[in-house]
Write a protein that holds these residues in place. Structure first.
Motif, mmCIF file in Angstrom:
data_model
loop_
_atom_site.group_PDB
_atom_site.id
_atom_site.type_symbol
_atom_site.label_atom_id
_atom_site.label_comp_id
_atom_site.label_asym_id
_atom_site.label_seq_id
_atom_site.Cartn_x
_atom_site.Cartn_y
_atom_site.Cartn_z
ATOM 1 N N SER A 46 0.526 -1.254 -0.103
ATOM 2 C CA SER A 46 -0.086 0.224 -0.187
ATOM 3 C C SER A 46 0.514 1.492 -0.541
ATOM 4 O O SER A 46 1.919 1.226 1.073
ATOM 5 C CB SER A 46 -0.582 0.224 1.197
ATOM 6 O OG SER A 46 -2.291 -0.733 1.543
ATOM 7 N N TYR B 158 0.020 9.082 -1.775
ATOM 8 C CA TYR B 158 0.565 10.195 -2.036
ATOM 9 C C TYR B 158 0.098 11.263 -2.040
ATOM 10 O O TYR B 158 -0.709 11.187 -2.709
ATOM 11 C CB TYR B 158 1.765 9.798 -3.471
ATOM 12 C CG TYR B 158 2.649 10.414 -4.102
ATOM 13 C CD1 TYR B 158 3.635 10.598 -3.652
ATOM 14 C CD2 TYR B 158 1.792 12.068 -3.621
ATOM 15 C CE1 TYR B 158 4.334 11.991 -3.645
ATOM 16 C CE2 TYR B 158 2.790 12.239 -5.052
ATOM 17 C CZ TYR B 158 4.174 13.215 -5.351
ATOM 18 O OH TYR B 158 5.166 13.688 -5.199
ATOM 19 N N LEU C 77 6.102 3.527 -10.978
ATOM 20 C CA LEU C 77 6.496 1.680 -9.762
ATOM 21 C C LEU C 77 7.143 1.141 -10.713
ATOM 22 O O LEU C 77 7.165 1.117 -11.921
ATOM 23 C CB LEU C 77 5.092 1.295 -10.128
ATOM 24 C CG LEU C 77 3.842 1.881 -9.537
ATOM 25 C CD1 LEU C 77 2.566 1.009 -9.335
ATOM 26 C CD2 LEU C 77 4.038 2.297 -7.605
ATOM 27 N N SER D 298 4.676 0.841 -14.247
ATOM 28 C CA SER D 298 3.045 1.766 -14.764
ATOM 29 C C SER D 298 3.274 3.348 -13.963
ATOM 30 O O SER D 298 4.566 3.936 -13.282
ATOM 31 C CB SER D 298 2.131 1.434 -13.156
ATOM 32 O OG SER D 298 1.822 0.149 -13.600
ATOM 33 N N LEU E 11 1.911 7.129 -13.063
ATOM 34 C CA LEU E 11 0.833 7.734 -12.606
ATOM 35 C C LEU E 11 0.679 9.036 -12.212
ATOM 36 O O LEU E 11 2.260 9.053 -12.067
ATOM 37 C CB LEU E 11 0.053 7.003 -11.042
ATOM 38 C CG LEU E 11 0.127 5.014 -11.151
ATOM 39 C CD1 LEU E 11 0.305 4.875 -9.824
ATOM 40 C CD2 LEU E 11 -1.241 4.541 -11.639
ATOM 41 N N ARG F 231 -2.925 10.189 -3.814
ATOM 42 C CA ARG F 231 -2.953 8.969 -4.431
ATOM 43 C C ARG F 231 -3.423 8.182 -3.582
ATOM 44 O O ARG F 231 -2.056 7.424 -2.910
ATOM 45 C CB ARG F 231 -2.317 9.053 -5.537
ATOM 46 C CG ARG F 231 -2.679 8.296 -6.487
ATOM 47 C CD ARG F 231 -3.992 8.356 -7.371
ATOM 48 N NE ARG F 231 -3.876 7.598 -8.543
ATOM 49 C CZ ARG F 231 -3.912 7.296 -10.254
ATOM 50 N NH1 ARG F 231 -3.271 8.301 -10.481
ATOM 51 N NH2 ARG F 231 -3.642 6.639 -10.738
ATOM 52 N N LEU G 74 -2.785 3.764 -3.669
ATOM 53 C CA LEU G 74 -2.264 2.049 -4.310
ATOM 54 C C LEU G 74 -2.511 1.142 -2.842
ATOM 55 O O LEU G 74 -1.702 1.300 -1.838
ATOM 56 C CB LEU G 74 -0.858 2.306 -4.445
ATOM 57 C CG LEU G 74 -1.041 3.955 -5.564
ATOM 58 C CD1 LEU G 74 0.445 3.640 -5.829
ATOM 59 C CD2 LEU G 74 -1.522 3.937 -7.198
ATOM 60 N N THR G 75 -3.480 0.413 -3.236
ATOM 61 C CA THR G 75 -3.568 -1.009 -2.403
ATOM 62 C C THR G 75 -3.160 -2.238 -3.080
ATOM 63 O O THR G 75 -3.881 -2.638 -4.285
ATOM 64 C CB THR G 75 -4.611 -0.497 -1.453
ATOM 65 O OG1 THR G 75 -6.316 -1.123 -2.362
ATOM 66 C CG2 THR G 75 -5.236 0.882 -0.786
ATOM 67 N N THR H 250 -0.375 -3.266 -4.561
ATOM 68 C CA THR H 250 0.263 -3.291 -5.952
ATOM 69 C C THR H 250 1.285 -3.970 -5.750
ATOM 70 O O THR H 250 2.215 -3.668 -6.743
ATOM 71 C CB THR H 250 1.678 -1.341 -4.892
ATOM 72 O OG1 THR H 250 1.560 -1.679 -3.620
ATOM 73 C CG2 THR H 250 0.405 -0.641 -5.082
ATOM 74 N N PRO I 65 -4.105 0.466 3.843
ATOM 75 C CA PRO I 65 -2.728 1.854 3.444
ATOM 76 C C PRO I 65 -2.501 2.587 5.333
ATOM 77 O O PRO I 65 -3.301 2.755 5.842
ATOM 78 C CB PRO I 65 -3.864 3.201 2.522
ATOM 79 C CG PRO I 65 -5.224 2.023 1.993
ATOM 80 C CD PRO I 65 -5.306 1.121 3.270
#
Length: 100
Positions: free
Chosen positions: A32, A35, A48, A52, A54, A62, A64-65, A67, A95
């Motif tokens: 997780s 940001y 990433l 990826s 973003l 943002r 992200l989980t 991931t 997260p």
């Protein structure tokens, strides 16, 4: 046991900041990531380790989980990614929190 990493910094245009999350989280990648783009008017780019890319708009966050264990996270690197940010990463799916 959960492992965490946090970072607060400022992006300078065209200068990327890359973090090895696994190195600071006891050998675990990030499941997780939260940001927060603290810039008033600039969009930040996140890349990433799986390729990826973003974006995080100015003043937004943002989350992200799931991931798939991000090891390397690169922030910025483009001319538009400037300004302050906050980052929190966790080795668990839940997260982490960033205070506003």
């Amino acid at each position: 046991m959960a492992y965490f990493a946090t970072k607060e910094s400022t992006l300078v245009g065209s200068t990327a900041q890359t973090f090895n999350l696994q190195a600071v989280m006891g050998g675990y990648g990030a499941q997780s990531i939260v940001y927060m783009n603290d810039s008033a008017d600039k969009t930040h780019k996140l890349t990433l380790d799986n390729g990826s890319v973003l974006t995080v708009k100015a003043g937004k966050q943002r989350v992200l989980t799931g991931t798939n264990s991000v090891v390397l996270l690169t922030i910025g690197g483009d001319a538009g990614s400037v300004g302050d940010y906050r980052l929190a990463a966790s080795s668990e799916l839940e997260p982490p929190l960033i205070e506003v």
